[in-house]
Design an enzyme around this catalytic site. Structure first.
Site, PDB file in Angstrom:
ATOM      1  CB  CYS A  89      38.090  31.048  39.936  1.00 39.05           C
ATOM      2  SG  CYS A  89      39.072  30.636  38.688  1.00 39.05           S
ATOM      3  CG  HIS A 197      37.864  36.035  38.363  1.00 39.69           C
ATOM      4  ND1 HIS A 197      37.959  35.516  39.465  1.00 39.69           N
ATOM      5  CD2 HIS A 197      38.471  34.530  37.887  1.00 39.69           C
ATOM      6  CE1 HIS A 197      38.506  34.447  40.253  1.00 39.69           C
ATOM      7  NE2 HIS A 197      38.829  34.307  38.625  1.00 39.69           N
ATOM      8  CD  GLU A 199      35.149  38.562  41.315  1.00 39.11           C
ATOM      9  OE1 GLU A 199      36.630  37.066  41.680  1.00 39.11           O
ATOM     10  OE2 GLU A 199      35.050  37.516  40.610  1.00 39.11           O
TER      11      GLU A 199
END
Length: 225
Positions: A89, A197, A199
């Site tokens: 990002c 994302h 994660e």
């Protein structure tokens, strides 16, 4: 053999703890936390992550000021030595502004912030980061960005696709990105920038685990190396 990673924090980063948590859960070792004003990285790093957020409040251009932080000279040097660098990002934006990846991230088509799960197609399953997936596999990863519209000139886009450097592509219209590109690799394959994302989806409690393979792939390959 331990896995030595680092997560860079800029003023305005808001996903650095998520990134650090993902790396620790997958590798078993907590990453170093590095402040943007530091001049040097820890020694003998295996992996560097630039997290999401709104560094410097997205002033000038998203990632433009962070790309000129003192620590970025060390990150650029490490990438040049072959150390894997992941930018997610805002981290992707920083990588393009620092010249580590081609192209630029522009305002989303429609001028709207997009925050939802999106479907991605794995375009390159042969990189350090993506070897845990299969080519053509469809995965679901969340996005949360206002400036995720990937832009590059036609010649650059042709080169990225011809060299297999498009890592992920949106399977649906998300932000207006050229050719629906969601993530790209550098020439050497050790730098990956992506807007979604991974994660945020590494364990079932987060809704799915489609992002975990990216971190597992990196840890497995780097520890073997």
């Amino acid at each position: 053999m331990s896995f030595r990673s680092a997560v860079i924090t800029f003023p305005g980063s808001n996903c650095d703890r998520d990134m650090a948590d993902a790396l620790e859960k997958v590798s078993g070792t907590a990453p170093f936390r590095v402040w943007h004003g530091d001049a040097a990285l820890p020694d003998n790093l295996d992996f560097i992550a630039l997290p999401g957020g709104f560094s410097y409040g997205d002033y000038l251009r998203s990632g433009a000021m962070a790309a000129r932080s003192p620590i970025m000279q060390a990150v650029i040097a490490a990438a040049g030595r072959g150390v894997p660098v992941l930018g997610v990002c805002n981290g992707f934006q920083v990588l393009t502004e620092a010249g580590l990846l081609p192209g630029a991230l522009m305002r989303n088509a429609g001028i709207r912030f997009v925050c939802r799960e999106v479907r991605l197609k794995v375009e390159n399953a042969g990189s350090l980061f993506t070897a845990g997936y299969s080519a053509g596999q469809e995965i679901t990863i969340p996005v949360a960005h206002h400036d995720g519209n990937y832009f590059a000139d036609a010649e650059t886009l042709d080169r990225l696709e011809g060299e297999g450097r498009v890592a992920f592509r949106y399977a649906e219209s998300v932000n207006g990105s050229a050719r629906d590109i969601a993530g790209v690799l550098n020439v050497a394959g050790n730098v990956l920038g992506m807007m979604p994302h991974p994660e945020r989806v590494i364990e079932p409690a987060q809704g799915n685990t489609d992002g975990r393979a990216l971190f597992e792939s990196a840890v497995r390959n780097l520890v073997r190396a």
